[in-house]
Design a protein around this motif. Structure first.
Motif: not given
Length: 143
Positions: A114-143
Motif C-alpha cells: 500500500l505504501v513504498e518504504p522511503s529510500g533510507p528504509t529501503s536501504q536498511l531493509l536490504g542491509v538487514l536482509d544480507r546481514h540478518s545477524k544485525l537484526v538481533d542487535e537492533l532488537c536488543q537496542q529496541a528493547s
C-alpha cells in the motif's frame, strides 16, 4: 469456514458504448524508467481490441510488475521482499516497525504494497536482509 472467492461474470455491458464485453486476458506492457515487463491483464474486452474495463483485482498484476521494476531499477523492495523479514527469528510486525523506526502500521502497509518504504528504509531493509545477524542487535537496542 469457506473462503470468499470472487467470481466474475463472463460478460458485461460497456459503460461507454453499451457493447457487450467478454472476460479475457490480454498482454499489457508495464514500463518504468526505460525498463518494461509484459503481464497478462485480465478484464472485459471487445473482440480484437486491447482497451478494456478492469474491475476488482484485475489491475493487481500491473501493480506487482511495477513494484518489481522499481525494485530492479531503484532498489525499492517489493512487498514480497519485505515479507521475507518474517524469516528473521522472533520478529513481529511490531518489532520490525520498531527497529526500522517506522511503526507497526507503516511496516504492515509496506508488506501489503500500500505504501513504498522511503529510500533510507529501503536501504536498511536490504542491509538487514544480507546481514540478518544485525537484526538481533537492533532488537536488543529496541528493547
Amino acid at each position: 469456514m469457506a473462503s470468499a472467492v470472487q467470481t466474475l461474470p463472463d460478460a458485461m455491458v460497456s459503460p461507454k458504448t453499451g457493447e457487450v464485453l467478454r472476460r479475457d486476458v490480454r498482454p499489457f506492457i508495464v514500463s518504468y524508467k526505460g525498463r518494461s515487463k509484459t503481464v497478462d491483464l485480465p478484464g472485459y474486452y471487445r473482440a480484437k481490441e486491447d482497451d478494456g474495463v478492469h474491475v476488482g483485482d484485475d489491475m493487481n498484476v500491473t501493480d506487482i510488475a511495477l513494484r518489481a521494476l522499481k525494485e530492479d531499477v531503484e532498489g525499492i523492495p517489493a512487498p514480497t521482499a519485505i515479507k521475507c523479514v518474517s524469516h528473521w527469528p522472533n520478529l513481529s510486525l511490531r518489532k520490525a516497525g520498531g527497529i526500522l523506526k517506522v511503526g507497526e502500521d507503516a511496516f504492515d502497509k509496506y508488506t501489503r504494497g500500500l505504501v513504498e518504504p522511503s529510500g533510507p528504509t529501503s536501504q536498511l531493509l536490504g542491509v538487514l536482509d544480507r546481514h540478518s545477524k544485525l537484526v538481533d542487535e537492533l532488537c536488543q537496542q529496541a528493547s
